[in-house]
Design a protein around this motif. Sequence first.
Motif, PDB file in Angstrom:
ATOM      1  N   GLY A 170       0.828  -1.199   0.000  1.00 31.43           N
ATOM      2  CA  GLY A 170       0.000   0.000   0.000  1.00 31.43           C
ATOM      3  C   GLY A 170       0.860   1.247   0.000  1.00 31.43           C
ATOM      4  N   GLY A 171       0.316   2.352  -0.520  1.00 36.14           N
ATOM      5  CA  GLY A 171       1.040   3.604  -0.550  1.00 36.14           C
ATOM      6  C   GLY A 171       1.734   3.852  -1.881  1.00 36.14           C
ATOM      7  N   GLU A 172       2.456   4.988  -1.955  1.00 35.07           N
ATOM      8  CA  GLU A 172       3.085   5.391  -3.201  1.00 35.07           C
ATOM      9  C   GLU A 172       4.531   5.835  -2.972  1.00 35.07           C
ATOM     10  N   ILE A 173       5.378   5.607  -3.986  1.00 36.80           N
ATOM     11  CA  ILE A 173       6.777   6.039  -3.963  1.00 36.80           C
ATOM     12  C   ILE A 173       7.045   6.846  -5.227  1.00 36.80           C
ATOM     13  N   PHE A 174       7.643   8.021  -5.064  1.00 39.21           N
ATOM     14  CA  PHE A 174       8.006   8.855  -6.205  1.00 39.21           C
ATOM     15  C   PHE A 174       9.508   9.124  -6.168  1.00 39.21           C
ATOM     16  N   LEU A 175      10.158   8.996  -7.323  1.00 39.44           N
ATOM     17  CA  LEU A 175      11.574   9.305  -7.456  1.00 39.44           C
ATOM     18  C   LEU A 175      11.732  10.333  -8.570  1.00 39.44           C
TER      19      LEU A 175
END
Length: 495
Positions: free
Chosen positions: A307-312
């Motif tokens: 769950g959730g989000e990761i941004f690079l």
Amino acid sequence: MLVSLLQMKDIVKSFGSVNVLHGVSFTLEKGSVHALIGENGAGKSTLMNILAGVLRCDGGEILIDGKPAEINSPMDAQRYGIAMIHQELSPIPEMTVGENIFFGREPCRRGLLDYDRMYRQTDDLLKGLHIDIGSRKKMRELKVADQQLVEIAKGVSRNAEILIMDEPTSAITEKEVDNLFEIIGNLKKAGKGIVYISHKLEEIFQVSDTVTVLRDGALVDSWKTADVTKEMLISSMVGRELTDYFPKTGVPIGDNMLEVHNLSLEGQFSDISFNVKKGEILGISGLIGAGRTEVMRALFGLTPADGGEIFLDGARIDPQKPADAIRQGIAYVTEDRKGEGLVPYMSVMHNISLASMKMFTRRLLIDRKSESRTVGEEVKSLEVKTSGLQQKVLSLSGGNQQKVVLGKWLIKTPKLLILDEPTRGIDVGAKTEIYKLMCRYVAKGNAIVMVSSEMPEVLGMSDRIIVFSNRTVAGELARDEFDQEKIMRLAVSKF
């Protein structure tokens, strides 16, 4: 009156043409703790491995209770009442805790292994040491911290007169450290002699009666612990004063490199949100078990979040395996250097090039000249102390092994470097060198997320600190808000 339990006189040891011990003498009294300190490569572990029968000395004499002792194997050492708790853990993963503790000396009945008795004795031992681990649990199911406790229990179980502890607190919590020191106190009262090797100087002052410093394979001096200061010990260890122990340099902080929003993994962590900016070292603090490592492994795709989000760099990523994270420019230096970071019996060159073989592949063939040239430049840049690129990484000191792990990732020029316990088990001088490498890395506009259980390290090297508690984020501190008590209050706030 103190009675001499052990005397090591003028011990000499060489590996080929390299002299690693130059006539070192060491004495241990009954009912005392003698700390042995020095930079990695100073000869501490070599000296103790000779005492434990792992290595043979080339010259010198060992006396036990005033009588000459011939120690040519670990079995000889055991007969003389010597047990060693090694820094590098080597559990048998598929065996249980009880089987690991009693391996090679299992209780038997009518010629058959008596499992009930073995597990009963293990439970009694662990209970007496206040270690809450099931005796029938497989070692592979345990965290590094719990494996360390099992190793300590194994050493105590041998009822040795001389107990050598090599970095026994490198992976255990503050509460477990207090428990270990209580165990040591009881062993002292029983007249046992303990050799205590640690790079944590605060522990030396807490637990030891005497301290000896080795440098470059030679004895510098021995003192009563009450007669020396931390500054004196550091100066003796490195042969110079370390005025810039934490060489944190000011670097322009840019836009967000990494953004994490409400990241969760059932049973591991929940609702994790934070960011790290270009040019920034973000410190991750908290107690062992707070979920710090689990989050880092999720960011690297080892145990993907659910769950959730990761941004690079503003783009959403979803690493499901390490190859995904590596492709996006993320590198991860694990806390388990030996088990996950290195291939010990491979060379320095092959360890560093292992994750970058595509760089050196031409038409399905490996360009060894290119590999050697690139790795050689990295070794020179990192100042890895090695006899050559073909030297097995197993024979390097802990600090140089850690540089090899860093080199493996740095030749890939990642944007984001995740460091989990980056200086665990390495000496003061090597730590400072790692810190300088970190500063040079972020000065290029990259970013670091650093997980550390060492409070001075977190305070000294971070631009901001995120504190984890009970598998979630408990708070954030800017550099001008750094305070050890604030961090500790946050770390325990959600348990």
